[in-house]
Write a protein that holds these residues in place. Structure first.
Motif, PDB file in Angstrom:
ATOM      1  N   VAL A  64       0.860  -1.184   0.000  1.00 55.20           N
ATOM      2  CA  VAL A  64       0.000   0.000   0.000  1.00 55.20           C
ATOM      3  C   VAL A  64       0.895   1.233   0.000  1.00 55.20           C
ATOM      4  CG1 VAL A  64      -1.860   1.220   1.177  1.00 55.20           C
ATOM      5  CG2 VAL A  64      -1.719  -1.280   1.343  1.00 55.20           C
ATOM      6  N   GLN A  65       0.609   2.185  -0.895  1.00 59.10           N
ATOM      7  CA  GLN A  65       1.400   3.411  -0.929  1.00 59.10           C
ATOM      8  C   GLN A  65       0.557   4.574  -1.437  1.00 59.10           C
ATOM      9  OE1 GLN A  65       3.641   2.012  -5.077  1.00 59.10           O
ATOM     10  NE2 GLN A  65       4.818   2.504  -3.269  1.00 59.10           N
ATOM     11  N   PRO A  66       0.976   5.798  -1.131  1.00 55.70           N
ATOM     12  CA  PRO A  66       0.225   6.956  -1.614  1.00 55.70           C
ATOM     13  C   PRO A  66       0.231   7.000  -3.142  1.00 55.70           C
ATOM     14  CG  PRO A  66       1.865   7.589   0.033  1.00 55.70           C
ATOM     15  CD  PRO A  66       2.167   6.180  -0.350  1.00 55.70           C
ATOM     16  N   PHE A  67      -0.824   7.555  -3.703  1.00 53.06           N
ATOM     17  CA  PHE A  67      -0.851   7.822  -5.135  1.00 53.06           C
ATOM     18  C   PHE A  67      -0.200   9.179  -5.363  1.00 53.06           C
ATOM     19  CE2 PHE A  67      -3.167   9.912  -8.712  1.00 53.06           C
ATOM     20  CZ  PHE A  67      -2.609   9.144  -9.732  1.00 53.06           C
ATOM     21  N   LEU A  68       0.841   9.210  -6.200  1.00 53.72           N
ATOM     22  CA  LEU A  68       1.590  10.435  -6.460  1.00 53.72           C
ATOM     23  C   LEU A  68       1.045  11.091  -7.721  1.00 53.72           C
ATOM     24  CD1 LEU A  68       3.904  12.269  -5.594  1.00 53.72           C
ATOM     25  CD2 LEU A  68       5.461  10.835  -6.936  1.00 53.72           C
ATOM     26  N   ALA A  69       0.153  12.061  -7.537  1.00 54.52           N
ATOM     27  CA  ALA A  69      -0.466  12.738  -8.673  1.00 54.52           C
ATOM     28  C   ALA A  69       0.588  13.514  -9.465  1.00 54.52           C
ATOM     29  CB  ALA A  69      -1.551  13.683  -8.183  1.00 54.52           C
ATOM     30  N   GLY A  70       0.486  13.446 -10.781  1.00 55.45           N
ATOM     31  CA  GLY A  70       1.401  14.191 -11.637  1.00 55.45           C
ATOM     32  C   GLY A  70       2.771  13.583 -11.786  1.00 55.45           C
ATOM     33  N   ALA A  71       2.967  12.364 -11.284  1.00 57.69           N
ATOM     34  CA  ALA A  71       4.286  11.724 -11.356  1.00 57.69           C
ATOM     35  C   ALA A  71       4.594  11.262 -12.776  1.00 57.69           C
ATOM     36  CB  ALA A  71       4.352  10.539 -10.399  1.00 57.69           C
ATOM     37  N   ARG A  72       5.866  11.291 -13.125  1.00 55.21           N
ATOM     38  CA  ARG A  72       6.340  10.705 -14.370  1.00 55.21           C
ATOM     39  C   ARG A  72       6.911   9.325 -14.050  1.00 55.21           C
ATOM     40  NH1 ARG A  72      10.143  14.916 -17.391  1.00 55.21           N
ATOM     41  NH2 ARG A  72       9.715  13.502 -19.154  1.00 55.21           N
ATOM     42  N   ASP A  73       6.719   8.370 -14.932  1.00 60.50           N
ATOM     43  CA  ASP A  73       7.101   6.975 -14.711  1.00 60.50           C
ATOM     44  C   ASP A  73       8.250   6.623 -15.649  1.00 60.50           C
ATOM     45  OD1 ASP A  73       7.312   4.193 -14.686  1.00 60.50           O
ATOM     46  OD2 ASP A  73       5.186   3.913 -14.322  1.00 60.50           O
ATOM     47  N   PHE A  74       9.452   6.463 -15.084  1.00 58.25           N
ATOM     48  CA  PHE A  74      10.644   6.141 -15.878  1.00 58.25           C
ATOM     49  C   PHE A  74      11.022   4.678 -15.678  1.00 58.25           C
ATOM     50  CE2 PHE A  74      12.731  10.646 -15.921  1.00 58.25           C
ATOM     51  CZ  PHE A  74      11.609  11.131 -16.567  1.00 58.25           C
ATOM     52  N   ARG A  75      11.377   4.010 -16.747  1.00 60.16           N
ATOM     53  CA  ARG A  75      12.032   2.708 -16.651  1.00 60.16           C
ATOM     54  C   ARG A  75      13.510   2.920 -16.966  1.00 60.16           C
ATOM     55  NH1 ARG A  75       9.324  -2.878 -17.980  1.00 60.16           N
ATOM     56  NH2 ARG A  75       8.628  -2.329 -15.881  1.00 60.16           N
ATOM     57  N   VAL A  76      14.366   2.513 -16.038  1.00 57.82           N
ATOM     58  CA  VAL A  76      15.806   2.747 -16.151  1.00 57.82           C
ATOM     59  C   VAL A  76      16.516   1.397 -16.266  1.00 57.82           C
ATOM     60  CG1 VAL A  76      17.827   3.862 -15.138  1.00 57.82           C
ATOM     61  CG2 VAL A  76      15.542   4.797 -14.705  1.00 57.82           C
ATOM     62  N   VAL A  77      17.356   1.261 -17.277  1.00 54.22           N
ATOM     63  CA  VAL A  77      18.118   0.034 -17.523  1.00 54.22           C
ATOM     64  C   VAL A  77      19.568   0.293 -17.157  1.00 54.22           C
ATOM     65  CG1 VAL A  77      18.769  -1.705 -19.226  1.00 54.22           C
ATOM     66  CG2 VAL A  77      16.569  -0.510 -19.436  1.00 54.22           C
ATOM     67  N   MET A  78      20.107  -0.526 -16.244  1.00 55.27           N
ATOM     68  CA  MET A  78      21.501  -0.385 -15.830  1.00 55.27           C
ATOM     69  C   MET A  78      22.156  -1.757 -15.855  1.00 55.27           C
ATOM     70  SD  MET A  78      21.214   2.510 -12.809  1.00 55.27           S
ATOM     71  CE  MET A  78      22.982   2.820 -12.890  1.00 55.27           C
ATOM     72  N   VAL A  79      23.013  -1.972 -16.846  1.00 53.31           N
ATOM     73  CA  VAL A  79      23.686  -3.264 -17.003  1.00 53.31           C
ATOM     74  C   VAL A  79      25.116  -3.003 -17.456  1.00 53.31           C
ATOM     75  CG1 VAL A  79      22.665  -3.501 -19.322  1.00 53.31           C
ATOM     76  CG2 VAL A  79      23.633  -5.520 -18.168  1.00 53.31           C
ATOM     77  N   GLY A  80      26.067  -3.296 -16.569  1.00 58.32           N
ATOM     78  CA  GLY A  80      27.461  -2.985 -16.867  1.00 58.32           C
ATOM     79  C   GLY A  80      27.649  -1.478 -16.982  1.00 58.32           C
ATOM     80  N   GLU A  81      28.315  -1.048 -18.046  1.00 60.11           N
ATOM     81  CA  GLU A  81      28.524   0.378 -18.292  1.00 60.11           C
ATOM     82  C   GLU A  81      27.343   1.005 -19.024  1.00 60.11           C
ATOM     83  OE1 GLU A  81      31.141   2.087 -17.119  1.00 60.11           O
ATOM     84  OE2 GLU A  81      31.676   0.206 -16.123  1.00 60.11           O
ATOM     85  N   TYR A  82      26.369   0.211 -19.388  1.00 56.39           N
ATOM     86  CA  TYR A  82      25.250   0.707 -20.187  1.00 56.39           C
ATOM     87  C   TYR A  82      24.118   1.213 -19.302  1.00 56.39           C
ATOM     88  CZ  TYR A  82      21.580   0.946 -23.703  1.00 56.39           C
ATOM     89  OH  TYR A  82      20.584   1.390 -24.531  1.00 56.39           O
ATOM     90  N   THR A  83      23.636   2.400 -19.602  1.00 55.77           N
ATOM     91  CA  THR A  83      22.468   2.951 -18.918  1.00 55.77           C
ATOM     92  C   THR A  83      21.560   3.640 -19.938  1.00 55.77           C
ATOM     93  OG1 THR A  83      23.553   5.074 -18.445  1.00 55.77           O
ATOM     94  CG2 THR A  83      23.730   3.352 -16.772  1.00 55.77           C
ATOM     95  N   GLU A  84      20.288   3.507 -19.746  1.00 53.86           N
ATOM     96  CA  GLU A  84      19.320   4.265 -20.545  1.00 53.86           C
ATOM     97  C   GLU A  84      18.022   4.353 -19.757  1.00 53.86           C
ATOM     98  OE1 GLU A  84      16.729   2.799 -23.668  1.00 53.86           O
ATOM     99  OE2 GLU A  84      17.956   0.984 -23.800  1.00 53.86           O
ATOM    100  N   ALA A  85      17.182   5.288 -20.168  1.00 55.43           N
ATOM    101  CA  ALA A  85      15.884   5.450 -19.506  1.00 55.43           C
ATOM    102  C   ALA A  85      14.848   5.856 -20.540  1.00 55.43           C
ATOM    103  CB  ALA A  85      15.969   6.489 -18.398  1.00 55.43           C
ATOM    104  N   TYR A  86      13.629   5.419 -20.312  1.00 59.53           N
ATOM    105  CA  TYR A  86      12.524   5.883 -21.141  1.00 59.53           C
ATOM    106  C   TYR A  86      11.296   6.067 -20.260  1.00 59.53           C
ATOM    107  CZ  TYR A  86      11.462   0.805 -21.371  1.00 59.53           C
ATOM    108  OH  TYR A  86      11.218  -0.516 -21.077  1.00 59.53           O
ATOM    109  N   GLU A  87      10.465   6.987 -20.668  1.00 56.12           N
ATOM    110  CA  GLU A  87       9.275   7.305 -19.900  1.00 56.12           C
ATOM    111  C   GLU A  87       8.080   6.540 -20.431  1.00 56.12           C
ATOM    112  OE1 GLU A  87       6.616  11.167 -18.456  1.00 56.12           O
ATOM    113  OE2 GLU A  87       8.239  11.427 -19.927  1.00 56.12           O
ATOM    114  N   ARG A  88       7.279   6.023 -19.524  1.00 54.51           N
ATOM    115  CA  ARG A  88       6.013   5.389 -19.876  1.00 54.51           C
ATOM    116  C   ARG A  88       4.887   6.341 -19.472  1.00 54.51           C
ATOM    117  NH1 ARG A  88       6.564  -0.328 -16.965  1.00 54.51           N
ATOM    118  NH2 ARG A  88       6.785   1.090 -15.205  1.00 54.51           N
ATOM    119  N   TYR A  89       3.976   6.591 -20.388  1.00 53.41           N
ATOM    120  CA  TYR A  89       2.919   7.557 -20.096  1.00 53.41           C
ATOM    121  C   TYR A  89       1.599   7.110 -20.715  1.00 53.41           C
ATOM    122  CZ  TYR A  89       3.793   9.210 -24.867  1.00 53.41           C
ATOM    123  OH  TYR A  89       3.937   9.277 -26.232  1.00 53.41           O
TER     124      TYR A  89
END
Length: 259
Positions: free
Chosen positions: A138-163
């Protein structure tokens, strides 16, 4: 004669060789054990068998409730795990949960176990009338939040937003869309701290960004859907395999290096 070290690389091999594993042996890669078999992992750690990724990380990713307890400091303030009605009752006066709330069911994926409630009181009233599928995060609903998926594997990093302009469910399976975003130093630092807390050597993290640009962990896993990513599943798995094999080589080298 010195006993040759054992390297276990699959759940099938783990079950087959479970009784013979001893101190210094290696379980390489995430292990999928059946519900009720978790005691085997604790037993192996007591026997000083080495796990990579760490056993802590492997236990954290098994359940959403485990993540909410171990990684709580990185999640939205007010997040808790409800095992029964009394747990909900105890939080009715928590100001952090005075507005809309979100619940998450264990072992539910693709956003299927996520529900939005107008208040904790509404959830509590329902729970008073019928049985809920405990345990629940159970957690508060964060109104107006952006949802990022972040990939971190070795030296590689990237992020994309889901909306999803049509609703609060941003999961791609539930009608969401995606777009790439920059990995800022603030986001990178947050993800690294969260991974260090859970002893993750690599991870896919879901991070909520508040309107005030504060970061909160939603979920963390070894693997997840990467439909919106640039790296893709095949390359991600290749890089994970390289991390595992590199650790195995270092582990073997440490065993053969004289004191």
């Amino acid at each position: 004669m010195t006993r040759a070290a054992i390297v276990v690389r699959s759940p099938t091999e783990l079950r087959r060789r479970y009784q013979e594993l001893a101190a210094g042996d290696l379980v390489l890669g995430p292990v999928a054990v059946k519900p009720g078999e978790e005691i085997k992992l604790i037993d192996l750690q007591e026997r000083q068998v080495v796990f990579f990724p760490s056993l802590l990380a492997q236990m954290v990713v098994r359940l959403k409730t485990s993540q909410a307890q171990v990684m709580q400091d990185y999640m939205l303030p007010g997040t808790f795990v409800a095992h029964r009605l009394v747990d909900l009752s105890a939080r009715l006066g928590d100001a952090r949960l005075s507005g809309p709330i979100v619940t998450k069911r264990d072992r539910a994926h693709l956003g299927m176990g996520v529900s939005l409630w107008p208040s904790l009181e509404a959830l509590h009233s329902l729970a008073s009338l019928q049985s809920l599928p405990y345990p629940l995060v159970v957690q508060p609903f964060l109104a107006g939040a952006r949802d990022f998926r972040v990939v971190m594997v070795g030296e590689y990093t990237e992020a994309y937003e889901r909306y999803n302009p049509q609703g609060f469910r941003k999961n791609l399976f539930q009608g969401g869309a995606f777009r790439p975003v920059d990995v800022t130093q603030e986001l990178l630092s947050f993800c690294r701290r969260a991974m260090a807390r859970g002893k993750f050597p690599y991870a896919v993290l879901d991070v909520l960004i508040s309107p005030q640009r504060e970061a909160y962990l939603s979920e963390i896993n070894f693997h997840a859907g990467l439909k919106g990513s640039q790296i893709g599943q095949a390359e991600y798995r290749r890089r994970v395999k390289a991390i595992l094999e590199d650790f195995c080589r270092q582990w073997e080298s440490s065993r053969t290096t004289p004191d």
